[in-house]
Design an enzyme around this catalytic site. Structure first.
Site, PDB file in Angstrom:
ATOM      1  N   PHE A 282     -16.213 -56.537  -0.804  1.00 51.18           N
ATOM      2  CA  PHE A 282     -17.545 -57.309  -1.205  1.00 51.18           C
ATOM      3  C   PHE A 282     -17.955 -57.783  -0.277  1.00 51.18           C
ATOM      4  O   PHE A 282     -17.430 -58.624   0.529  1.00 51.18           O
ATOM      5  CB  PHE A 282     -17.191 -58.324  -2.361  1.00 51.18           C
ATOM      6  CG  PHE A 282     -18.431 -59.207  -2.802  1.00 51.18           C
ATOM      7  CD1 PHE A 282     -19.636 -58.663  -2.473  1.00 51.18           C
ATOM      8  CD2 PHE A 282     -18.251 -60.114  -3.628  1.00 51.18           C
ATOM      9  CE1 PHE A 282     -20.561 -59.307  -3.081  1.00 51.18           C
ATOM     10  CE2 PHE A 282     -19.134 -60.795  -4.223  1.00 51.18           C
ATOM     11  CZ  PHE A 282     -20.549 -60.595  -3.814  1.00 51.18           C
ATOM     12  N   CYS A 283     -19.287 -57.689   0.236  1.00 48.40           N
ATOM     13  CA  CYS A 283     -20.119 -58.003   1.630  1.00 48.40           C
ATOM     14  C   CYS A 283     -19.284 -58.093   2.910  1.00 48.40           C
ATOM     15  O   CYS A 283     -18.794 -56.851   3.150  1.00 48.40           O
ATOM     16  CB  CYS A 283     -20.165 -59.689   1.294  1.00 48.40           C
ATOM     17  SG  CYS A 283     -21.453 -60.451   2.559  1.00 48.40           S
TER      18      CYS A 283
END
Length: 555
Positions: A282-283
Site C-alpha cells: 500500500f502506497c
C-alpha cells in the site's frame, strides 16, 4: 480589513512582476474592475433597501465555507465573502497566466492557493458572522472553549482533526485478533487468527506504508481490509513498522529492503511452509515491496505468487501536487541536514512535518476547517477513526528518506532496469514474474490515478488495473457492506500506455472493488487446507498479542 487588503495587494504585485502576457494582464484587470464595481454598486443599492430586502436580494454565496445563512443575512459578511471570492478567482487566473516551465507554474499555483485559502474571511473571528453569533448566543462561552482547544493543540503540536481521547490502538482500533510472531529492530510481523475452518495454501503478506502506521488497514471490524482478507480464507501476515527514534537515524533504503521487506517474506515462507506467497503493498509499502521482489529476482528467487499494489508509485515521471516540493536544491538541502553525509550526522524527518505537509495539500478540508470549528466556534472535533490514524504520525530516518526522494521523485530511477543497485544487486522491476493487480483512486491527490496506472507499463507479466472512486485512503478503505462509491474495470484485458485511453472504454461498476480483488487473489492462492490451530511455528513462536508494541509508539 486593511491588513487583509494589503496582503492581497502584495500578492497581486508579486504576480504582476512575473511574466504574464500583456493582453492577458489587461483582460484580467478589466474583468476584475468590472466585477468589483458591480459588487460595490449592488452592495450600496442593497444598503438603501433595508436589511430584509437586502437579504432577499443578495446573491447566495456558492462556497461551502459561507453556507451558513448568517453570511447572507449579514450585509458586511456577505460583501466581505463575495469580495474575497472575487479576489481569489482573480489571483488564481493570474497564476494560470504566468509564463514559465511546468514546475514553476505549478509552484506558483500552489503558493497562490495556499494564500487564498489562508486569507478566507471565515478563518477570522472579526469577519466571521457565524462565529460572532455563536459567541453572542453562548455569552462568550464558545470563545472560551475555542481558546481552551487552541491551548491543548499547542501542547500537542498540531491542529486536532478528531477527538483523540476516543480511540486507543488495540482497544477500539487495530482490534483484529492475532499475534506478533517475529520482530527485529525494523518491524514486527503480525499473524492473524483464522476466521474460517480452512485457509488457502498460499499465505498473504501485507506491507503498509512506513510513513504511517499499519492499522489504516484495520481501523474497525466493519472497514478492516485485514479482517476482510482473513474472512476470505487467507492466512494473513502484516508488517507493523517500528516508529524510528534517535537510535535509528543511520537506517537507509537498503536496510528497509533487506531487513524488513525481504525478511518478512522469508519468515512468512518459514512459518507457512509455502515457497510462494501472495503479497500486497500500500502506497510507499508497495514501492518497498516491489523493490524487494526485484532484489530477490536478481538473486534468482521468485517468492511472489501475486503482487497487489494499492495507490503505489513506481514510475515517478508525473506525481501531481507533490512534484512542487521536489527539485535538486530541496533534495540537496535535506541531504545536508538529515542525510548520511550531513555535517552534524544523519537525523530524523519528524512525523509531524510530514503530516503537516500532507494536510496542506488539502488545506480547507484538513486545516482551516478545524481552525474555524475548533477555535472560532469552540466545537471540539468529533471522533473519527480514520482521522485519528491520520494524526498518529511516524518519523523517518534521514538517510532512507533522502535516498527515496533523490532516486524516485527527483531522478525517477526505480523504473529504469539496472539503473539502481539495491542490496548489492541491480534492480529490474520487469524481472518480477508474478501477476500484478494495480489499484488507483480517481480523486487521489497523493498518488494520482494515472500515475498508479503507469505501473501497468513497468511489469512484464499478467496485469489487471482497477480504478476506484474517492481519494488516497477513502478509495482504498471501501468495504462491500457499505455499498458506497463505485469502481471501473477495463472492458477488455488490454492496458494501453496512456491511462486516459484505458478510461475511455472502462466500465463503471457500483460498490466496492474489494470483491473483484478477492476473486482475483483467490485464483492465485492455491488449494484449501485446514486452518492452523496456533500462530507461528516452532522456530517463530508468538511474542505478544496483536497489535504489538511497535504500533503504540507515538511520535
Amino acid at each position: 480589513m486593511s491588513g487583509w487588503a494589503q496582503g492581497f495587494g502584495d500578492a497581486l504585485k508579486q504576480l504582476q512582476s512575473m511574466q504574464i502576457p500583456p493582453d492577458a494582464w489587461a483582460s484580467l484587470q478589466q474583468d476584475y474592475l468590472r466585477q468589483a464595481g458591480e459588487l460595490w454598486n449592488r452592495t450600496l443599492h442593497e444598503s438603501h433597501e433595508g436589511a430584509v430586502a437586502a437579504a432577499a436580494a443578495s446573491e447566495p454565496l456558492k462556497d461551502r465555507r459561507f453556507a451558513n445563512p448568517s453570511w447572507n443575512d449579514n450585509r458586511l459578511g456577505h460583501f466581505t465573502a463575495a469580495l474575497y471570492l472575487l479576489n481569489a478567482r482573480t489571483l488564481q487566473q493570474m497564476a494560470d497566466q504566468v509564463q514559465g516551465d511546468d514546475k514553476t507554474r505549478a509552484r506558483i499555483r500552489f503558493a497562490v492557493q495556499q494564500f487564498v485559502d489562508a486569507t478566507a474571511p471565515s478563518n477570522f473571528l472579526a469577519f466571521n458572522p457565524e462565529a460572532q453569533q455563536r459567541a453572542l448566543h453562548t455569552q462568550g462561552e464558545s470563545i472560551a472553549r475555542g481558546m481552551q482547544l487552541l491551548m491543548e493543540d499547542i501542547r500537542r503540536g498540531h491542529v486536532s482533526q478528531t477527538d483523540e481521547s476516543a480511540f486507543e490502538v488495540g482497544r477500539n482500533v487495530a482490534t483484529t485478533e492475532g499475534s506478533v510472531v517475529f520482530e527485529n529492530d525494523f518491524f514486527q510481523l503480525l499473524e492473524y487468527k483464522p476466521l474460517t475452518a480452512q485457509v488457502h495454501e498460499r499465505p498473504l503478506l501485507m506491507v503498509p506504508p512506513c510513513i504511517n502506521k499499519y492499522y489504516i488497514l484495520d481501523l474497525q471490524p466493519e472497514n478492516s481490509l485485514i479482517r476482510y482478507a482473513v474472512a476470505q480464507g487467507h492466512r494473513t501476515f502484516v508488517v507493523s513498522w517500528r516508529n524510528p527514534d534517535a537510535s535509528c537515524v543511520h537506517w537507509n533504503w537498503d536496510d528497509y529492503i533487506e531487513q524488513a521487506a525481504i525478511k518478512a517474506i522469508e519468515v512468512v515462507q518459514a512459518i507457512s511452509g509455502s515457497k510462494t506467497l501472495n503479497t500486497l503493498g500500500f502506497c510507499v509499502g508497495g514501492t518497498i515491496l516491489s523493490a524487494a521482489l526485484a532484489v530477490l529476482a536478481a538473486r534468482g528467487q521468485q517468492p511472489a505468487a501475486s503482487v497487489t499494489l494499492l495507490t503505489t508509485l513506481l514510475d515517478f515521471s508525473s506525481n501531481g501536487i507533490l512534484d512542487v516540493f521536489i527539485d535538486e536544491a530541496s533534495v540537496r538541502l535535506r541531504e545536508l541536514t538529515i542525510g548520511p553525509q550531513a555535517p552534524n550526522g544523519p537525523g530524523l524527518l519528524h512525523g509531524q512535518e510530514l503530516a503537516t505537509t500532507f494536510s496542506f495539500l488539502r488545506p480547507n478540508d484538513l486545516v482551516w476547517n478545524y481552525v474555524v470549528g475548533n477555535y472560532l466556534k469552540g466545537d471540539p472535533p468529533p471522533a473519527f477513526d480514520l482521522l485519528y490514524w491520520n494524526g498518529d504520525a511516524t518519523h523517518l530516518p534521514g538517510p532512507m528518506y533522502c535516498w527515496y526522494l533523490r532516486h524516485t521523485y527527483l531522478q525517477n530511477d526505480l523504473k529504469v532496469p539496472g539503473r539502481l543497485t539495491t542490496c548489492g544487486v541491480p534492480v529490474d522491476l520487469g524481472a518480477i514474474k508474478a501477476p500484478v493487480y494495480v489499484y488507483g483512486s480517481r480523486e487521489d491527490h497523493i498518488v494520482p490515478w494515472e500515475a498508479a496506472y503507469r505501473n501497468t507499463q513497468v511489469f512484464t507479466g499478467k496485469k489487471r488495473f482497477v480504478l476506484g472512486a474517492s481519494g488516497h485512503i477513502a478509495g482504498v478503505i471501501n468495504p462491500p457492506a457499505k455499498n458506497k462509491r463505485s469502481h471501473w474495470i477495463g472492458k477488455t484485458a488490454a492496458l494501453p500506455a496512456d491511462g486516459q485511453t484505458w478510461m475511455k472504454t472502462a466500465v463503471e461498476h457500483p460498490g466496492s472493488w474489494w470483491p473483484d480483488w478477492s476473486a482475483w487473489l483467490a485464483s492465485h492462492a492455491g488449494a484449501q487446507k485446514a486452518a492452523p490451530r496456533t500462530p507461528g511455528n516452532r522456530q517463530y513462536t508468538p511474542i505478544e498479542p496483536a497489535p504489538g508494541r511497535y504500533v503504540k509508539e507515538r511520535a
